[in-house]
Design an enzyme around this catalytic site. Sequence first.
Site, PDB file in Angstrom:
ATOM      1  N   GLU A 220       0.782  -1.239   0.000  1.00 16.02           N
ATOM      2  CA  GLU A 220       0.000   0.000   0.000  1.00 16.02           C
ATOM      3  C   GLU A 220       0.810   1.285   0.000  1.00 16.02           C
ATOM      4  OE1 GLU A 220      -3.181   0.004   2.857  1.00 16.02           O
ATOM      5  OE2 GLU A 220      -4.076  -1.810   2.041  1.00 16.02           O
TER       6      GLU A 220
ATOM      7  N   GLU B 152      -5.708  -8.760   0.385  1.00 14.00           N
ATOM      8  CA  GLU B 152      -6.413  -8.479   1.639  1.00 14.00           C
ATOM      9  C   GLU B 152      -7.873  -8.185   1.333  1.00 14.00           C
ATOM     10  OE1 GLU B 152      -4.786  -5.487   4.290  1.00 14.00           O
ATOM     11  OE2 GLU B 152      -2.739  -6.080   3.780  1.00 14.00           O
TER      12      GLU B 152
HETATM   13  C1  BG6 Z   1      -4.698  -2.609   5.236  1.00 14.59           C
HETATM   14  C2  BG6 Z   1      -3.357  -2.914   5.830  1.00 14.59           C
HETATM   15  O1  BG6 Z   1      -4.709  -1.331   4.731  1.00 14.59           O
HETATM   16  O2  BG6 Z   1      -5.799  -2.644   6.118  1.00 14.59           O
HETATM   17  C3  BG6 Z   1      -3.378  -3.892   7.013  1.00 14.59           C
HETATM   18  O3  BG6 Z   1      -2.498  -3.415   4.833  1.00 14.59           O
HETATM   19  C4  BG6 Z   1      -4.536  -3.530   7.914  1.00 14.59           C
HETATM   20  O4  BG6 Z   1      -2.142  -3.828   7.668  1.00 14.59           O
HETATM   21  C5  BG6 Z   1      -5.813  -3.650   7.110  1.00 14.59           C
HETATM   22  O5  BG6 Z   1      -4.586  -4.275   9.077  1.00 14.59           O
HETATM   23  C6  BG6 Z   1      -7.087  -3.479   7.917  1.00 14.59           C
HETATM   24  O6  BG6 Z   1      -7.033  -2.324   8.671  1.00 14.59           O
HETATM   25  P1  BG6 Z   1      -7.353  -2.337  10.221  1.00 14.59           P
HETATM   26  O7  BG6 Z   1      -7.109  -0.999  10.695  1.00 14.59           O
HETATM   27  O8  BG6 Z   1      -8.752  -2.763  10.339  1.00 14.59           O
HETATM   28  O9  BG6 Z   1      -6.411  -3.317  10.819  1.00 14.59           O
END
Ligand code: BG6
Length: 475
Positions: A176, A374
């Site tokens: 990212e 993700e």
């Molecule tokens: C992504 C990141 O943007 O979002 C992760 O790569 C992150 O590291 C994920 O954990 C979800 O975000 P959060 O704040 O819910 O953990």
Amino acid sequence: MSKLSKNFFWGGSIAAHQCEGAWNEDGKGLGMMDLVTSGSVNQDRIIVDEKTPEYIFPSETGIDFYHRYKEDIALFAEMGFTALRISVDWSRIYPNGDDETPNKKGIDFYIKVVDTLIENKIEPIVTLYHFEMPVAIIKKYNSWLNRKTIDLYLKYCETMFKSLKGKVKYWATFNEMNHIDAKSNHSDFFTYFVTGIQYSKLENPVQVLATCGYNMTLASIKAISLGHSIDAENKIGCVFGLTPTYPYSCNPKDNLKALEITFRDFYQIDAMVYKHFPNYKIREYEELGLDFSISEEDKLAFEKNSLDWLGLNYYASEVEIDKKDNSLEDAFFGGVKNPYLKDSDWGWVIDPDGLRYILNLLTQKYDLPIIITENGLGAVDKLENGKIHDEYRIEYLREHFKQMKLAIKKDHVNCIGYLMWGPIDLVSATTGEMKKRYGFIYVDKNDDGTGDLTRYRKDSFYWYKNVIETNGGEL
Ligand code: BG6
């Protein structure tokens, strides 16, 4: 609906600073996320210069993956994972960033993790930079503002490419880095996550973001060339956090605004696919009067290589409007609320169709293999008698899988894997909480420090196991 190809990667993604803990063990240096406190949806995490006892730093202990990785990987294997994306914490390998030689114990840890994955028939996918830079590099060299950092990063990449040669084939250079475009909605957090620099402390933020964005893109393309030269079998990608952006109405002006916001996230991918830093970006920087030029040597570096695959982190979509009136509510990620969609408890809009949309957009632009690196739902889970009934998570994933399958089967998107974010509960990046849980596996750890770290299988654990067993045939 029909099954996916038999080589499809089913699995999950985790990041070192959110799960490992052991923040000062076995020679690890201070990493940038070690200096970020816990927070909540209403209380921003604080970024400090030095650790003080009054704050909780959740990365210190994570979920203790550092000591429990075997148990956790066994659970992933039980679900039938065929891939797991991990990150290497740079501060474990070069604790001061510019050390002559790497920290052997740090390397050994990742060799053990990767070996355990391979023993369990799980393909390791390794991210080399997931918000994990040694603090020493930020303090001594001013992070990505200094080209010396590119050399330090490449030295670290070389160490990892060589140490895991023959074991790891799929690599991601960065996670990212697109969040720091000079045109983005800047938050201290995302600028810090990506660069270790706090946006609010900058005198000339646009220049800083442009320089860091360029240097990271250059570092990424150089790492791809390096990785290919060390092992021609390597498949090297880069991971982007992308949000489809819809116009609020059919007013052409809303449409133009949405287009502008959509494309702000693409210049780094363009540079790494089309083999040159995009001319539109150069013209933009010229117009802004930035101190920016590209040397012949850099041009050659861009020409030499390109991305093997794209990593897509997808959580939410956005809505943009040209002129906002007060009747419209702001959305969490910028723009205005989408009246057709619901939000998660943390205000992240839930939009399964957006996944199909962005997969199509990426395919039309680049036509590369895509791994969904993700995606997932952060929610409050209740542990009762050792059980967690997380029907809401199953529902979320089911709807996203349907759209992913449509993108693959109907739209001919070359999506080669789905890696659910946080298959085991871990520390939230934006809020530093444990309470915001994503996992198929519940970890008994609470934000007040209670809990004995026992792992429990949630209902979604069994559901995902069946999805994998039927290769997406039964959702
Ligand atoms: C992504 C990141 O943007 O979002 C992760 O790569 C992150 O590291 C994920 O954990 C979800 O975000 P959060 O704040 O819910 O953990």
